[in-house]
Design an enzyme around this catalytic site. Sequence first.
Site, PDB file in Angstrom:
ATOM      1  N   GLU A  82     -12.547   0.047   5.488  1.00 29.08           N
ATOM      2  CA  GLU A  82     -11.723  -1.129   5.776  1.00 29.08           C
ATOM      3  C   GLU A  82     -11.058  -1.632   4.498  1.00 29.08           C
ATOM      4  OE1 GLU A  82     -11.740  -4.816   8.955  1.00 29.08           O
ATOM      5  OE2 GLU A  82     -13.661  -3.916   8.384  1.00 29.08           O
TER       6      GLU A  82
ATOM      7  N   TYR B   8     -14.748   5.570   8.680  1.00 31.35           N
ATOM      8  CA  TYR B   8     -14.706   4.231   9.265  1.00 31.35           C
ATOM      9  C   TYR B   8     -14.481   4.427  10.759  1.00 31.35           C
ATOM     10  CZ  TYR B   8     -13.096  -0.516  10.339  1.00 31.35           C
ATOM     11  OH  TYR B   8     -12.931  -1.762  10.885  1.00 31.35           O
TER      12      TYR B   8
ATOM     13  N   ASP C  36     -19.102   2.984   7.579  1.00 30.45           N
ATOM     14  CA  ASP C  36     -19.277   2.063   8.709  1.00 30.45           C
ATOM     15  C   ASP C  36     -19.141   2.895   9.978  1.00 30.45           C
ATOM     16  OD1 ASP C  36     -19.137   0.218  10.724  1.00 30.45           O
ATOM     17  OD2 ASP C  36     -17.487  -0.948   9.866  1.00 30.45           O
TER      18      ASP C  36
END
Length: 359
Positions: free
Chosen positions: A75, A177, A217
């Site tokens: 991010e 991500y 993530d």
Amino acid sequence: MKRFFQPVEKDGSAKKPNLSSPKNGETSTEDKPKKEPTKFLTWNANSFLLRVKNNWPEFTKFITTFDPDVIAIQEVRMPAAGSKGAPKRPGELKDDTSSSREEKQIIMRALSNPPFGDYRVWWSLSDSKYAGTALIVKKCFQPQKVFFNLDRKASKHEPDGRVILAEFETFQLLNTYAPNNGWKEEENSFPRRRKWDKRILDFVLQCSDKPLIWCGDLNVSHEEIDVSHPDFFGAAKVNGYVPPNKEDCGQPGFTLSERKRFGNILKEGKLIDAYRFLHKEKDMERGFSWSGNPIGKYRGKRMRIDYFIAAEQLKDRIVSCEMHGQGIELQGFYGSDHCPVTLVLSEAQPNSKESDLTA
């Protein structure tokens, strides 16, 4: 200003880095005896620019103390280079307007100062301030190849810059991500996440040449032990909407369908969750990597959605895997809603199984 990103050759090989002499006050790491990285950090920064502007001294101190060989960022939320209407260059930061040039200078200035002057950075960026990843590697541990997609195709970037894959001599590191599952059976929610999980499964099944370290993530909490309040997350919904499939109900990242798919990826790929391998019990203070807003109904509600996943061949080398944030006030999160997660491996032995595999 000289760009840190260097393009990838057609065969997927990264260009040989230009290892300049360290500046005054910086420490050269090129004479380290280690042959490959053993200390890793992953962090969803929730806007890299905001972290540099608002939280950089504290984060820099943390990096100096832990001294990671590899830093995986998710991010990033910095737009890719390329003017409006022109093809984008997702490996470079946007700098064709006065505001984007200023933002790029802020980022590059931060990454040129200690301790980051000893690192090289690769970007994979979205067209806008959304998603995006970065991989920051010590110059003395440069990867043999760097890809920006799960297909290992040179120069191709995944949509929204969600993947960076680096191949080292005896292992490969995947920084991802994962897209959020969303709340509904619509194009950018459940179907998108199902396709992503299928592609990840296909990727790990093909990773037979070198052991995999997968971090980032991953937007899923595998078991009930991985969330602070299972009943709360299991019953969560938006505007009263209830998905037709019961296994899709609940908080994105904690639906039964996502958790089952993630478990299947680990099983079929012969992969180990490094944190859970070392920490068998629930830790309400330090056992979660994402924390809800301290104000509102998500106060104190936390999830473990940031991971280091390792091939079974690396199991005996896992020294530590820790989350560095704690408490509902987000101590150690450095301004993000995610805290850094670290992995430390022991050095590979000449006769180890992964060395035999890649010989």
